[in-house]
Design a protein around this motif. Structure first.
Motif, mmCIF file in Angstrom:
data_model
loop_
_atom_site.group_PDB
_atom_site.id
_atom_site.type_symbol
_atom_site.label_atom_id
_atom_site.label_comp_id
_atom_site.label_asym_id
_atom_site.label_seq_id
_atom_site.Cartn_x
_atom_site.Cartn_y
_atom_site.Cartn_z
ATOM 1 N N ARG A 1 0.838 -1.195 0.000
ATOM 2 C CA ARG A 1 0.000 0.000 0.000
ATOM 3 C C ARG A 1 0.875 1.248 0.000
ATOM 4 N N ASP A 2 0.420 2.279 -0.701
ATOM 5 C CA ASP A 2 1.101 3.566 -0.667
ATOM 6 C C ASP A 2 0.477 4.372 0.466
ATOM 7 N N ILE A 3 1.267 4.676 1.490
ATOM 8 C CA ILE A 3 0.786 5.435 2.635
ATOM 9 C C ILE A 3 1.647 6.688 2.768
ATOM 10 N N LYS A 4 1.014 7.824 2.568
ATOM 11 C CA LYS A 4 1.699 9.114 2.699
ATOM 12 C C LYS A 4 2.972 9.155 1.850
ATOM 13 N N GLY A 5 2.907 8.617 0.645
ATOM 14 C CA GLY A 5 4.037 8.657 -0.267
ATOM 15 C C GLY A 5 5.070 7.563 -0.068
ATOM 16 N N TRP A 6 4.811 6.618 0.829
ATOM 17 C CA TRP A 6 5.754 5.543 1.109
ATOM 18 C C TRP A 6 5.097 4.206 0.798
ATOM 19 N N THR A 7 5.846 3.324 0.156
ATOM 20 C CA THR A 7 5.333 1.986 -0.113
ATOM 21 C C THR A 7 5.498 1.155 1.153
ATOM 22 N N GLN A 8 4.392 0.597 1.616
ATOM 23 C CA GLN A 8 4.374 -0.167 2.855
ATOM 24 C C GLN A 8 3.766 -1.543 2.601
ATOM 25 N N ASP A 9 4.317 -2.563 3.245
ATOM 26 C CA ASP A 9 3.692 -3.882 3.269
ATOM 27 C C ASP A 9 2.739 -3.899 4.455
#
Length: 161
Positions: free
Chosen positions: A69-77
Motif C-alpha cells: 500500500r502507498d501510505i503518505k508517499g511511502w510503499t508499505q507492506d
C-alpha cells in the motif's frame, strides 16, 4: 571610515552571513525531504533509541501478508499479526502492521514467523493499524533480541507519546 560605520558594516555582514547560511541549510533539508529521506529525532535501526517513541512493543506471529500500500508517499507492506506477548502497551488479538523502509524495499516477513514489533498506531482512519517504527533487520525473535528490547522498553517514553 569611522568606528560606528565599521561596527554597522560588520553587523550587516554578520546578519547577511546568517541569513545566507540559513537559506542554504533550508535548501539542503528541503532536498532531503523531497528525495524521500525521513527526518527523525531517533535512530530507527537502534532499539534503545526507537523504543521511547513507540506506543507498543510486542512479539507477534505474522499470520498473513495482506497487500502493498502507498501510505503518505511511502510503499508499505501490510501484515496481519497475532500478538503473542507485550513488552509495552496493551495490544492483544490480531492487529494490522504496516512495514516499509525509508530506503529500498524490505524483505517480506515470513508467514508463521514471530518477530518483535515496535509500533505506533496510525492516526487516520484510512491507514488503520500500526506503523512499524523500527527499521533494523527483521529476523525471527530469539532470546538475545528479546533481552535487548526488554532493556529498551525500560527507558522512558518521549513526551510526544
Amino acid at each position: 571610515m569611522n568606528k560606528k560605520a565599521m561596527i554597522l558594516a560588520a553587523g550587516a555582514l554578520a546578519a547577511a552571513a546568517l541569513v545566507l547560511g540559513g537559506w542554504f541549510e533550508y535548501q539542503h533539508l528541503e532536498g532531503q525531504v523531497s528525495s524521500g529521506t525521513v527526518l527523525r529525532g531517533y535512530n530507527p535501526r537502534d532499539p534503545a533509541t526507537t523504543a521511547p517513541h513507540t506506543e507498543n512493543v510486542f512479539t507477534g506471529r505474522v499470520t498473513e501478508f495482506e497487500e502493498k500500500r502507498d501510505i503518505k508517499g511511502w510503499t508499505q507492506d501490510v501484515y496481519r499479526v497475532e500478538v503473542l506477548s507485550t513488552l509495552r502497551g496493551n495490544l492483544h488479538g490480531t492487529v494490522r502492521v504496516t512495514y516499509g523502509l525509508d530506503e529500498g524495499s524490505p524483505d517480506r516477513l515470513a508467514d508463521g514467523s514471530t518477530y518483535i514489533f515496535a509500533t505506533h498506531a496510525w492516526t487516520d482512519a484510512t491507514n488503520d493499524g500500526h506503523a512499524q517504527l523500527y527499521q533494523g533487520e527483521m529476523k525471527p525473535v530469539d532470546d538475545a533480541q528479546l533481552a535487548v528490547w526488554k532493556k529498551a522498553v525500560a527507558l522512558p517514553t518521549k513526551p510526544d507519546q
